[in-house]
Design an enzyme around this catalytic site. Structure first.
Site, mmCIF file in Angstrom:
data_model
loop_
_atom_site.group_PDB
_atom_site.id
_atom_site.type_symbol
_atom_site.label_atom_id
_atom_site.label_comp_id
_atom_site.label_asym_id
_atom_site.label_seq_id
_atom_site.Cartn_x
_atom_site.Cartn_y
_atom_site.Cartn_z
ATOM 1 N N GLY A 8 -127.210 -6.132 20.586
ATOM 2 C CA GLY A 8 -126.616 -7.459 20.713
ATOM 3 C C GLY A 8 -125.108 -7.379 20.829
ATOM 4 N N THR A 113 -129.162 -10.725 4.499
ATOM 5 C CA THR A 113 -128.973 -12.042 5.100
ATOM 6 C C THR A 113 -127.503 -12.387 5.228
ATOM 7 O OG1 THR A 113 -129.154 -13.092 2.924
ATOM 8 C CG2 THR A 113 -131.168 -12.900 4.223
ATOM 9 N N PHE A 115 -123.448 -10.233 4.949
ATOM 10 C CA PHE A 115 -122.699 -9.017 4.672
ATOM 11 C C PHE A 115 -121.327 -9.316 4.085
ATOM 12 C CE2 PHE A 115 -125.948 -7.398 7.471
ATOM 13 C CZ PHE A 115 -126.210 -6.142 6.949
ATOM 14 N N HIS A 144 -123.451 -24.181 9.312
ATOM 15 C CA HIS A 144 -123.147 -23.133 10.292
ATOM 16 C C HIS A 144 -122.842 -23.761 11.650
ATOM 17 C CE1 HIS A 144 -124.952 -20.368 7.340
ATOM 18 N NE2 HIS A 144 -124.266 -19.425 7.974
ATOM 19 N N LYS A 148 -126.555 -21.739 15.863
ATOM 20 C CA LYS A 148 -127.435 -20.989 14.958
ATOM 21 C C LYS A 148 -128.857 -21.488 15.100
ATOM 22 C CE LYS A 148 -127.943 -19.314 10.217
ATOM 23 N NZ LYS A 148 -128.162 -17.932 10.678
ATOM 24 N N THR A 155 -128.999 -16.685 4.255
ATOM 25 C CA THR A 155 -128.244 -16.659 3.002
ATOM 26 C C THR A 155 -128.712 -17.749 2.056
ATOM 27 O OG1 THR A 155 -126.327 -15.804 4.183
ATOM 28 C CG2 THR A 155 -125.932 -16.726 1.995
#
Length: 251
Positions: A8, A113, A115, A144, A148, A155
């Site tokens: 991606g 979910t 980082f 978001h 999305k 999260t």
């Protein structure tokens, strides 16, 4: 030096990871995989060319921020090539999770979910708050960007899982009409707008007081840095499934 491929790479997160890696001396991106015909500073292969990319570049780890269908297509390829996999994709159904679990029997796999180190701190602070305020109402809200796909966010689901460690509840996805709140529920509210990177808020309220735990990511580079930290940590480890908390604890 940890060598990394990005699945991606032409997407928003992929390009951010590539840019962020260019500012570090512990990881280097040697190739990317994407459905888009992108011209970047590293070679880009289409998904069918993933076996060739792994054979030619022999990366330590591939970082994946795509969609579940693309991740589950790549995971067995990584397993066959003996390449570790860091997964930031969310929205998996049970069959997709089963593919990742099978992959982790062959290579190290780290799925998270989120980082962000800040989110790790937020989730870890939930337990003491819920224990101290065991009778208070709890609501969760996440926001978001408008592109999305999955809702609630991965999260937010992680936050709900953490809450469930301390109390039993039914998740209520928003409210409409006459719907009095019960003691055995947690509201899960979702917003999608603009280019918001990610906001998560937990409200704990009762006894004429409100405690709010919140986190806002200002830039995707936050997640990119965490994913690269995870890749550097994962490289060379035994096969198995790992989580980002282990990376944070090792810092």
């Amino acid at each position: 030096m940890t060598t990394v491929g990005i699945n991606g790479i032409a997407g928003r997160m992929g390009e951010t990871i590539l840019e962020t890696a260019g500012e570090r001396d512990d990881v280097t991106v040697t190739f990317g995989i994407d459905v888009a015909d992108a011209e970047l500073r590293v070679p880009v292969y289409d998904p069918d060319g993933a076996p060739t990319a792994l054979a030619e570049h022999e990366p330590d780890v591939v970082i994946d921020f795509t969609v579940p269908e693309a991740t589950t297509q790549l995971a067995p390829v990584c397993a066959d090539a003996g390449v570790g996999l860091v997964v930031g994709t969310t929205g998996f159904e049970d069959d997709g999770l089963a593919v990742l679990s099978e992959t982790s029997t062959e290579v190290p796999l780290l799925k998270a979910t989120n980082f962000s180190r800040g989110i790790q701190a937020l989730v870890r602070s939930l337990g003491p708050a819920l224990e101290a305020l065991s009778t208070y109402d709890v609501e969760v809200m996440e926001t978001h960007h408008n592109a999305k796909r999955d809702a609630p966010s991965g999260t937010a689901k992680t936050i709900l899982e953490e809450i469930r460690e301390y109390r039993e509840f039914d998740t209520v996805p928003g409210r409409e009409g006459i719907q009095p709140r019960s003691d055995e529920e947690v509201g899960m509210l979702v917003r999608r707008a603009g280019d918001i990177r990610g906001e998560h808020e937990i409200t704990i309220a009762g006894n004429d007081e409100v405690l709010t735990l919140s986190h806002r990511a200002e830039d995707r580079a936050v997640f990119a840095a965490g994913a690269l930290d995870a890749a550097a940590w994962l490289a060379g480890r035994e096969a198995g499934q790992y989580d980002f908390g282990e990376v944070v604890d090792a810092a």
